[in-house]
Structure formats: C-alpha cells, structure tokens
Design a protein around this motif. Structure first.
Motif: not given
Length: 210
Positions: A51-59, A82-91
């Motif tokens: 449910g979270y975007l891999s982005a710095t900001s979103d309206p 990662l796309d919004r539905a995916s989960t797990g490791l981000l750097i």
C-alpha cells in the motif's frame, strides 16, 4: 608535496596516494587545514508494507518516506523500487554512487523474492526461467533466473535485472497471476527479521559489501 610528506589525511588516516577516489562524504585535511568536512552519508534498509509507494512524495497514496523521520527522509533516495502492492526490502541512501553499484541493471546483482501465485506452479517453470524469457516489446531476453518451489503456489525466485513488472510478466508465460511479491534480498543485503514498516541503518560490513 603535502602528499609525499604524509600531511594529507583522508577520513582521519594519512593518504599518500594522489589517485585515491574521494566523494562528498570524505573528510579531507591537508597541512593541518580542513579542506572538506564531509557530508554525513546515510545507508538504511526498510521493510516496505503493502500500500506504500516507492516514491519521495505522492498526492494520493502514502509513500515509504512517511515511515521515516521527515528530516532524514528529505535527504534520501530509493535504491531498487517496489510497486505499491509489493512488500519487502528497500534501500534508502543519499550516496548515489553507492546505490548504483547495487541497482545498476548491467551489474546483474541478484535480487530474491518470495512469490505467491494464484495457481499451482507449472512443472516447467524452473526450466523455462533458467533458460531466460524473451520479452518482444523490449527485444530482450532475461538473464537465467533460479526458482525454488516452496509450496504448490509459493516459490523463491532470484532474478538479475529489475525490468518493468518483470516477475509478473515471467509468470504470465504460464498464465499464472502473481498475488503477492515480497523481496527478501538485494545482492548481499538480507532483510532478515526486520519488522514490517521498520527500518535500520546498514552496518559498516554491509555498506562495504556493495
């Protein structure tokens, strides 16, 4: 001359090599004078929730940056989205050269995912993935991927690129929709038991491994 006399210090250590690579994060002193104080480098891993975007900001949608203190988040970029539905490791880091060594497609660093499918996995899937799959639209063939079946509808998959919806498209060859995708590792970096939505700084050994 200062180099030869050992009067140049790089990150607190004498440096006599004029060809040493430096970055904005290095502290440099020469002849007792501070030449560059060095920015603070940040290296974190985060366990992205769905449910979270891999982005710095979103309206419209929450972003992974909202899971971090605002003053820290403002300094960082995301390595390996990662796309919004995916989960797990981000750097997340502010060191662009370092993150490129982890995520640049041409370097083919392994990325491992736990994949849940809508239907039981076809017996030919591991063989086909290991041979590579041709994507006509881009005119490319994926690097050989390793599939380890864990349950009838669950597998651990290691790929070496990060193309648009690559894993969904790979399983699409077998008309088997991906219903959940969780990234467990990138290169030598392992998510481990980090709590969902949690983050932690990388260790010096983890940073140096990239």
């Amino acid at each position: 001359m200062l180099l030869a006399r050992g009067e140049v210090q790089l990150n607190g250590q004498p440096c006599r090599d004029g060809t040493r690579a430096i970055s904005p994060y290095c502290r440099i002193e020469a002849g007792g004078e501070l030449i560059q104080s060095g920015q603070v480098a940040h290296y974190l891993m985060l366990n992205k929730p769905a449910g979270y975007l891999s982005a710095t900001s979103d309206p419209q949608h929450p972003t992974v940056m909202e899971l971090l203190p605002p003053t820290l988040a403002a300094q960082l970029h995301i390595g390996g989205r990662l796309d919004r539905a995916s989960t797990g490791l981000l750097i997340l880091t502010n060191d662009g050269l370092w993150s490129r060594r982890l995520t640049a497609p041409e370097l083919k660093k392994p990325k491992t995912y736990r994949v849940t499918l809508a239907e039981p996995i076809h017996p030919d899937t591991a063989r086909v993935f290991a041979e590579g799959i041709h994507f006509p639209y881009e005119g490319i063939t994926t690097s050989p991927a390793q599939l380890e079946q864990l349950e009838p509808c669950v597998a651990r998959l290691t790929i070496y690129e990060g193309r648009y919806h690559q894993i969904k498209r790979m399983f699409g060859r077998f008309r088997n929709p991906v219903v959940a995708l969780h990234r467990e590792s990138m290169g030598p970096l392992q998510l481990g038991d980090l709590a969902e939505g949690g983050s932690r700084p990388l260790s010096q050994d983890e940073i140096a491994a990239i």
